[in-house]
Design a protein around this motif. Structure first.
Motif, PDB file in Angstrom:
ATOM      1  N   SER A   1       0.829  -1.204   0.000  1.00 43.95           N
ATOM      2  CA  SER A   1       0.000   0.000   0.000  1.00 43.95           C
ATOM      3  C   SER A   1       0.863   1.254   0.000  1.00 43.95           C
ATOM      4  CB  SER A   1      -0.888  -0.010   1.255  1.00 43.95           C
ATOM      5  OG  SER A   1      -1.528   1.231   1.434  1.00 43.95           O
ATOM      6  N   ARG A   2       0.306   2.314  -0.534  1.00 44.00           N
ATOM      7  CA  ARG A   2       0.995   3.601  -0.440  1.00 44.00           C
ATOM      8  C   ARG A   2       1.031   4.098   1.002  1.00 44.00           C
ATOM      9  NH1 ARG A   2      -1.499   5.866  -6.217  1.00 44.00           N
ATOM     10  NH2 ARG A   2      -0.606   4.131  -7.399  1.00 44.00           N
ATOM     11  N   HIS A   3       0.132   3.575   1.835  1.00 42.27           N
ATOM     12  CA  HIS A   3       0.241   3.815   3.278  1.00 42.27           C
ATOM     13  C   HIS A   3       1.566   3.263   3.802  1.00 42.27           C
ATOM     14  CE1 HIS A   3      -3.665   5.404   4.604  1.00 42.27           C
ATOM     15  NE2 HIS A   3      -4.267   4.561   3.779  1.00 42.27           N
TER      16      HIS A   3
ATOM     17  N   LYS B   1       1.323  12.793  -4.445  1.00 40.44           N
ATOM     18  CA  LYS B   1       1.850  12.528  -5.791  1.00 40.44           C
ATOM     19  C   LYS B   1       3.287  12.014  -5.780  1.00 40.44           C
ATOM     20  CE  LYS B   1       3.149  17.380  -6.455  1.00 40.44           C
ATOM     21  NZ  LYS B   1       2.910  18.614  -7.241  1.00 40.44           N
ATOM     22  N   CYS B   2       4.012  12.186  -4.680  1.00 43.56           N
ATOM     23  CA  CYS B   2       5.418  11.752  -4.632  1.00 43.56           C
ATOM     24  C   CYS B   2       5.583  10.322  -4.111  1.00 43.56           C
ATOM     25  CB  CYS B   2       6.246  12.707  -3.780  1.00 43.56           C
ATOM     26  SG  CYS B   2       5.947  12.562  -2.001  1.00 43.56           S
TER      27      CYS B   2
ATOM     28  N   ALA C   1      -9.079  21.191  -0.939  1.00 43.94           N
ATOM     29  CA  ALA C   1      -7.946  21.564  -0.082  1.00 43.94           C
ATOM     30  C   ALA C   1      -6.795  20.579  -0.235  1.00 43.94           C
ATOM     31  CB  ALA C   1      -8.407  21.630   1.372  1.00 43.94           C
ATOM     32  N   MET C   2      -7.116  19.299  -0.317  1.00 46.91           N
ATOM     33  CA  MET C   2      -6.075  18.282  -0.453  1.00 46.91           C
ATOM     34  C   MET C   2      -5.435  18.336  -1.843  1.00 46.91           C
ATOM     35  SD  MET C   2      -5.862  16.653   2.492  1.00 46.91           S
ATOM     36  CE  MET C   2      -5.186  15.003   2.229  1.00 46.91           C
TER      37      MET C   2
ATOM     38  N   PHE D   1      -2.234  16.135  -3.218  1.00 49.03           N
ATOM     39  CA  PHE D   1      -2.847  14.873  -2.828  1.00 49.03           C
ATOM     40  C   PHE D   1      -3.899  14.454  -3.853  1.00 49.03           C
ATOM     41  CE2 PHE D   1      -1.231  16.481   1.200  1.00 49.03           C
ATOM     42  CZ  PHE D   1      -0.710  15.328   1.795  1.00 49.03           C
ATOM     43  N   VAL D   2      -3.936  13.161  -4.143  1.00 51.33           N
ATOM     44  CA  VAL D   2      -4.877  12.599  -5.111  1.00 51.33           C
ATOM     45  C   VAL D   2      -5.815  11.652  -4.375  1.00 51.33           C
ATOM     46  CG1 VAL D   2      -5.119  11.249  -7.232  1.00 51.33           C
ATOM     47  CG2 VAL D   2      -3.148  12.777  -6.937  1.00 51.33           C
ATOM     48  N   ASN D   3      -7.102  11.876  -4.528  1.00 52.57           N
ATOM     49  CA  ASN D   3      -8.079  11.025  -3.851  1.00 52.57           C
ATOM     50  C   ASN D   3      -8.206   9.665  -4.528  1.00 52.57           C
ATOM     51  OD1 ASN D   3     -11.492  10.522  -3.992  1.00 52.57           O
ATOM     52  ND2 ASN D   3     -10.464  10.501  -2.021  1.00 52.57           N
ATOM     53  N   TYR D   4      -8.336   8.622  -3.701  1.00 51.08           N
ATOM     54  CA  TYR D   4      -8.667   7.280  -4.189  1.00 51.08           C
ATOM     55  C   TYR D   4     -10.182   7.208  -4.267  1.00 51.08           C
ATOM     56  CZ  TYR D   4      -9.333   2.229  -4.236  1.00 51.08           C
ATOM     57  OH  TYR D   4      -9.732   0.959  -4.558  1.00 51.08           O
TER      58      TYR D   4
END
Length: 207
Positions: A118-120, A192-193, A173-174, A179-182
């Motif tokens: 995961s990106r988490h 994005k990084c 705001a994100m 930031f890109v929403n899933y």
């Protein structure tokens, strides 16, 4: 650094992590509560109030890689001008916890499979909601965190106008800070990084 049974390189050594941070400071996992004034933590995976029905973390803390954490701080600052702030449900998540989630859910839409990670796990994803800055009251949003229903989709429209408005405030705001929403989870945002950072499997206690 080791390659696991799925062929993924996952860092599970705190010493190796610290060596990488010493070489490249942006790899540090930053404690969000220490960095961001007024941040509200509601770390569900440190409780039994989550999809597993039991705690997955020993500590109710939230971390992100330094550039991602700094971007989130800018989101908090912008929301503050509207009298709002962020609530953090989850951020960095050890790889082994992601494996537990997938084994429980068995659905790639809602849990990253262990052969991908995961990106988490990279410290580049965050699960967020909105609160009133002065009271800490949660603003109404489409569903509760981790409620795996159609209404969790960010394009779901059969909602009261004020809920749609709150969701749009969060999204805008994100997005402004990279930031890109899933789309299947209104609360989940990837920075994005994310591809610049490796998978980690370090418990919070070792950070």
């Amino acid at each position: 650094m080791a390659v696991n049974s799925f062929g993924l390189t996952v860092i599970s050594s705190a010493d190796e992590y610290r060596q990488r941070v010493a070489h490249q400071a942006e790899r540090e996992l930053v404690d969000l509560a220490a960095l961001i004034p007024g941040l509200v933590l509601d770390v569900r995976y440190a409780t039994a109030r989550n999809l597993l029905g039991r705690p997955a973390y020993q500590q109710a803390r939230a971390f992100l890689r330094r550039p991602v954490a700094e971007a989130l701080a800018r989101v908090q600052e912008a929301l503050g001008r509207l009298g709002l702030g962020l609530c953090i449900y989850d951020a960095y998540r050890p790889y082994s916890v992601t494996v537990q989630f997938y084994e429980h859910v068995r659905n790639e839409k809602f849990a990253a499979p262990p052969w991908r990670g995961s990106r988490h796990n990279r410290g580049c994803s965050v699960d967020v909601g909105l609160v009133e800055r002065t009271t800490g009251r949660h603003l109404p949003l489409p569903t509760d965190f981790d409620e795996l229903t159609p209404a969790a989709n960010s394009r779901y429209a059969d909602l009261p106008p004020h809920v749609l408005f709150n969701r749009s405030i969060l999204l805008a705001a994100m997005k402004r800070q990279g930031f890109v929403n899933y789309v299947d989870e209104w609360w989940h945002y990837d920075h994005k990084c994310w591809s610049d950072f490796e998978l980690l499997d370090l418990p919070f206690e070792e950070l």
